[in-house]
Design an enzyme around this catalytic site. Structure first.
Site, PDB file in Angstrom:
ATOM      1  N   SER A 135       0.678  -1.489  -0.075  1.00 20.59           N
ATOM      2  CA  SER A 135      -0.119  -0.050   0.069  1.00 20.59           C
ATOM      3  C   SER A 135       0.622   1.297  -0.265  1.00 20.59           C
ATOM      4  O   SER A 135       0.356   2.173  -0.400  1.00 20.59           O
ATOM      5  CB  SER A 135      -1.128   0.109   1.064  1.00 20.59           C
ATOM      6  OG  SER A 135      -0.201  -0.150   2.411  1.00 20.59           O
ATOM      7  N   ASP A 138      -4.096   7.667   7.955  1.00 23.51           N
ATOM      8  CA  ASP A 138      -5.029   6.630   8.716  1.00 23.51           C
ATOM      9  C   ASP A 138      -4.131   5.798   9.602  1.00 23.51           C
ATOM     10  O   ASP A 138      -2.672   5.929  10.005  1.00 23.51           O
ATOM     11  CB  ASP A 138      -5.741   5.615   7.700  1.00 23.51           C
ATOM     12  CG  ASP A 138      -4.851   4.693   7.102  1.00 23.51           C
ATOM     13  OD1 ASP A 138      -3.860   4.590   7.379  1.00 23.51           O
ATOM     14  OD2 ASP A 138      -5.277   4.132   5.935  1.00 23.51           O
ATOM     15  N   HIS A 183      -1.021   4.558   7.719  1.00 26.31           N
ATOM     16  CA  HIS A 183      -0.357   5.173   6.506  1.00 26.31           C
ATOM     17  C   HIS A 183      -0.229   6.742   6.946  1.00 26.31           C
ATOM     18  O   HIS A 183      -0.965   7.513   7.298  1.00 26.31           O
ATOM     19  CB  HIS A 183      -1.097   4.980   5.329  1.00 26.31           C
ATOM     20  CG  HIS A 183      -1.413   3.490   4.837  1.00 26.31           C
ATOM     21  ND1 HIS A 183      -2.708   2.684   5.196  1.00 26.31           N
ATOM     22  CD2 HIS A 183      -0.730   2.630   4.418  1.00 26.31           C
ATOM     23  CE1 HIS A 183      -2.552   1.556   4.505  1.00 26.31           C
ATOM     24  NE2 HIS A 183      -1.366   1.465   4.195  1.00 26.31           N
TER      25      HIS A 183
END
Ligand SMILES: *[C@@H]1O[C@H](CO)[C@@H](O)[C@H](O)[C@H]1NC(C)=O
Length: 351
Positions: A35, A326, A329
């Site tokens: 990610s 978040d 991240h």
């Protein structure tokens, strides 16, 4: 006469520009990983590991939730822009793009993946071996698109980038203790992952890659998710998780040294993201941040993917005041700081 001289000069200038360009330029950025570098490949596979909805992407051009796990752009996007290429790197599985777009940069990355096949199984995301298969398919398309010789030359100068490993430890080692943890000590598991990393680098080398930036791990112990479950430690960074990241980085550096000596013409540059990220985490105010322990999205302690959504009333107004977007991240602002730092240091020789 003057006319002729100026023509000669013009030619020399042009030749100089041509050879100058050919010597230093990176013509494409080609990305593998999780990610941290996935621009939205997971939108096109069956998985719940997604972020193609608001508030993700709210600071991206057009406010578009592309599937990046961020409010804006990611590190490879900033690299690409710094090399004078496009401002954002497209996802290989996105049908909106074609080989013409991918010829100057493409990402095969998939949020939730890791070096270990077990890790990608957890979220049904793209395993690394499959990212490599996609790369082989891409290479064939590239041969058709620009001719085999041109494509080979391009790949030799392109910057290959890998960024993964955090999920192997978080998902597959800490969250699911019955999995790899029952099989391996941390040391053994790290060595197992490094072995996969080595095979991967050898494979892309054999397929023509020469400039490879091997991404390191972030200070995992300082991710808001890890802080929020560090109840005994009062929400501080978990030192053991940070040490794990540093130890793993040490093994990646040793791997890079070994392969740089062994494989002719290869240049593996280890990207230390740990130090610049920790520098910010330890001095957030110096960079204009107000919050480092909790993330912007939701309560900032556990939310990511579907838990981080537009109905969550707690999401912050200004992500630039937050180090993390978040629970796992970074915000675009932290990514930008880290990317600028790496462009000025490790990657400076490629510009
Ligand atoms: C991961 O799975 C693929 C496909 O089944 C297999 O080829 C590969 O060897 C596996 N990798 C490891 C390290 O076991």
């Amino acid at each position: 006469m003057i006319h002729q001289i100026s023509l000669v000069c013009l030619c020399l200038v042009k030749m100089f520009m041509f050879f100058g360009d050919a010597r230093a330029k990176v013509p494409a950025v080609i990305v593998f990983g999780d990610s941290t570098v996935d621009p939205g490949n997971n939108n096109f596979i069956k998985t719940i590991v997604r972020s193609n909805f608001q508030p993700y992407g709210r600071d991206f051009p057009g406010g578009k939730p592309t599937g990046r796990f961020c409010n804006g752009r990611l590190v490879p996007d900033f690299f690409s822009e710094a090399f004078g290429l496009k401002k954002t790197i497209p996802a290989y599985l996105d049908p909106a793009y074609s080989i013409e777009d991918f010829a100057t940069g493409v990402s095969f990355a998939s949020a939730g993946t890791g070096y270990d096949n077990f890790t990608s199984n957890v979220g049904s995301v793209i395993p690394m071996w499959k990212e490599l298969e996609y790369f082989k398919e891409y290479e064939k398309k590239l041969f058709d698109f620009m001719g085999k010789n041109n494509a080979k030359n391009m790949l030799r100068e392109a910057l290959f980038l890998t960024s993964l490993g955090t999920n192997d430890f978080i998902e597959n080692y800490y969250i699911n203790p019955a999995g790899r943890r029952a099989q391996f000590t941390v040391e053994e598991y790290s060595n197992y992952l490094i072995g996969i990393s080595e095979s991967f680098i050898r494979e892309i080398y054999n397929l023509g890659a020469r400039k490879i930036s091997l991404g390191g791990l972030p200070p995992i112990g300082c991710l808001p998710l890890i802080r929020s479950i560090n109840i005994k430690g009062g929400g501080a960074c978990r030192a053991d998780c940070n040490k794990l990241a540093r130890d793993f980085d040490g093994k990646s550096i040793a791997l890079a040294d070994k392969l740089n000596k062994e494989l002719t013409g290869i240049k593996i540059l280890f990207l230390n993201v740990y130090n610049p990220a920790l520098q910010v985490i330890n001095n957030p105010q110096a960079y204009g941040f107000e919050s480092v322990a909790v993330a912007c999205c939701g309560t900032g302690t556990i939310e990511m993917s579907y838990l981080c959504n537009r109905d969550n009333p707690f999401t912050c107004m200004d992500a630039n005041k937050y180090v993390f977007w978040d629970a796992v991240h970074p915000t675009e602002k932290l990514y930008h700081i880290v990317a600028d730092h790496l462009m000025k240091t490790t990657l400076a020789e490629l510009v």
